[in-house]
Design a protein around this motif. Sequence first.
Motif, PDB file in Angstrom:
ATOM      1  N   PRO A 124     -11.909  -3.219  -2.067  1.00  0.00           N
ATOM      2  CA  PRO A 124     -10.465  -3.228  -2.213  1.00  0.00           C
ATOM      3  C   PRO A 124      -9.752  -1.974  -1.846  1.00  0.00           C
ATOM      4  N   GLU A 125     -10.199  -1.004  -2.291  1.00  0.00           N
ATOM      5  CA  GLU A 125      -9.558   0.373  -1.881  1.00  0.00           C
ATOM      6  C   GLU A 125      -9.752   0.891  -0.606  1.00  0.00           C
ATOM      7  N   SER A 126     -11.057   0.779  -0.031  1.00  0.00           N
ATOM      8  CA  SER A 126     -11.207   0.853   1.284  1.00  0.00           C
ATOM      9  C   SER A 126     -10.161  -0.016   2.197  1.00  0.00           C
ATOM     10  N   ALA A 127     -10.313  -1.179   1.755  1.00  0.00           N
ATOM     11  CA  ALA A 127      -9.252  -2.273   2.748  1.00  0.00           C
ATOM     12  C   ALA A 127      -8.045  -1.711   2.559  1.00  0.00           C
ATOM     13  N   ILE A 128      -7.303  -1.318   1.550  1.00  0.00           N
ATOM     14  CA  ILE A 128      -5.985  -0.837   1.199  1.00  0.00           C
ATOM     15  C   ILE A 128      -5.686   0.255   1.989  1.00  0.00           C
ATOM     16  N   ALA A 145      -0.077  -2.968 -13.880  1.00  0.00           N
ATOM     17  CA  ALA A 145      -0.251  -1.323 -13.809  1.00  0.00           C
ATOM     18  C   ALA A 145      -1.481  -1.188 -12.685  1.00  0.00           C
ATOM     19  N   GLU A 146      -2.522  -1.631 -12.827  1.00  0.00           N
ATOM     20  CA  GLU A 146      -3.869  -1.281 -12.067  1.00  0.00           C
ATOM     21  C   GLU A 146      -3.361  -1.615 -10.625  1.00  0.00           C
ATOM     22  N   LEU A 147      -2.719  -2.634 -10.381  1.00  0.00           N
ATOM     23  CA  LEU A 147      -2.444  -3.040  -8.843  1.00  0.00           C
ATOM     24  C   LEU A 147      -1.305  -1.902  -8.416  1.00  0.00           C
ATOM     25  N   LYS A 148      -0.344  -1.583  -8.964  1.00  0.00           N
ATOM     26  CA  LYS A 148       0.490  -0.308  -8.805  1.00  0.00           C
ATOM     27  C   LYS A 148      -0.252   0.740  -8.340  1.00  0.00           C
ATOM     28  N   LYS A 149      -1.162   1.022  -9.427  1.00  0.00           N
ATOM     29  CA  LYS A 149      -2.034   2.435  -9.567  1.00  0.00           C
ATOM     30  C   LYS A 149      -2.673   2.458  -8.098  1.00  0.00           C
ATOM     31  N   LEU A 150      -3.449   1.314  -7.663  1.00  0.00           N
ATOM     32  CA  LEU A 150      -4.234   1.303  -6.518  1.00  0.00           C
ATOM     33  C   LEU A 150      -3.340   1.506  -5.424  1.00  0.00           C
ATOM     34  N   TYR A 161       1.164   4.404  -0.580  1.00  0.00           N
ATOM     35  CA  TYR A 161       2.412   3.483  -0.649  1.00  0.00           C
ATOM     36  C   TYR A 161       3.316   3.689  -1.649  1.00  0.00           C
ATOM     37  N   SER A 162       4.777   3.307  -1.514  1.00  0.00           N
ATOM     38  CA  SER A 162       5.731   3.410  -2.473  1.00  0.00           C
ATOM     39  C   SER A 162       5.947   2.098  -2.933  1.00  0.00           C
ATOM     40  N   MET A 163       6.142   1.604  -4.245  1.00  0.00           N
ATOM     41  CA  MET A 163       6.119   0.527  -4.648  1.00  0.00           C
ATOM     42  C   MET A 163       7.893   0.153  -4.365  1.00  0.00           C
TER      43      MET A 163
END
Length: 326
Positions: A188-192, A240-245, A251-253
């Motif tokens: 998922p991190e590589s995808a993001i 919290a984890e989704l925001k951290k990723l 990205y800015s939330m």
Amino acid sequence: MFHPKSRNSNLLLENSKCLFCKHDSAILETQTQDYIYKSTEEKFNFMRCSECGHIYLSPRPNIKDISIIYPKNYASFSGKFSKQNPLLTKIKDSVLLSRFSMFGARLPENAKILEIGCGDGQLLKAIKRKHMSFEVTGLDWKYQKEIEIDLQRHGVLLIESTLEDVELTEDSYDFIILNQLIEHLWEPESAIIKLHKSLKKGGLISISTPNVDGFDRAYFKNGCWGGYYAPRHLQLFNRAELKKLLVKNGYSMVCQKNLVAPVVWAYSLQSVSIRKFNSPILNRIFDVNNVLFLAIFSLVDLLAIKLGFSTSNQMAIAKKMCVESK
């Protein structure tokens, strides 16, 4: 490390590590099975990272076994929902389109939209009907011929590939949608990071995914919570984890919110029914095409949200930030 296929498994399994800590030190959170599609008899372990608490599947299927864990009758790309219950399809389209329109209405004319894991493409067709000037593209690892023809007829461009393997044009899209998809990804991190590159400056990404902090997870012990959905869900996130990723990767939330999760309720109760009773009657009641059932548990979740509880479904909207070259 790979595990050989056991007598009760048709999968080649591999160990995985925590997405955030990269540690493999973890404790067993729960054990579960594929109650919904019965793609394998294998039992699966969701592990909780000893360092940060992230929950992930390990061992997990190798991506080469994707055609086993996503069988031909898999709902999202077989057209099951739209074929069996047109009313439910209209309701689903309306809900998803309203979420998109929160920000989609602000997009420029001729905006380019990409949905990852678009399945039967119902959302993209709905977007195209409302915004004729938008260029809408769907990416999924496989399309049945009937679905492919239907989507192309409605002006939807198609990419047939896994997100892990696809090469996307940089600075191309105004809005990228991952609806119940990120939890399915092997990396998922590589995808993001890849999607960050393919977004235009100021482009938006929308991610909906199960929330392990949902209040109802506590009611479904022994691996029956619908958000586990093994062996297809490989990573489980809280807000919290989704925001951290997202923040870590440029990205800015923009916003985060709880969503109703009637399908998670359906899968949870189906899993309990299959595990304890194996009752065809209960399975029909808890079916994801039962409009009354979905309406009842949508109301349950709406009330929970009003009372300040987290539900088992979440959405995050984030904007691409410009990364300064060093």
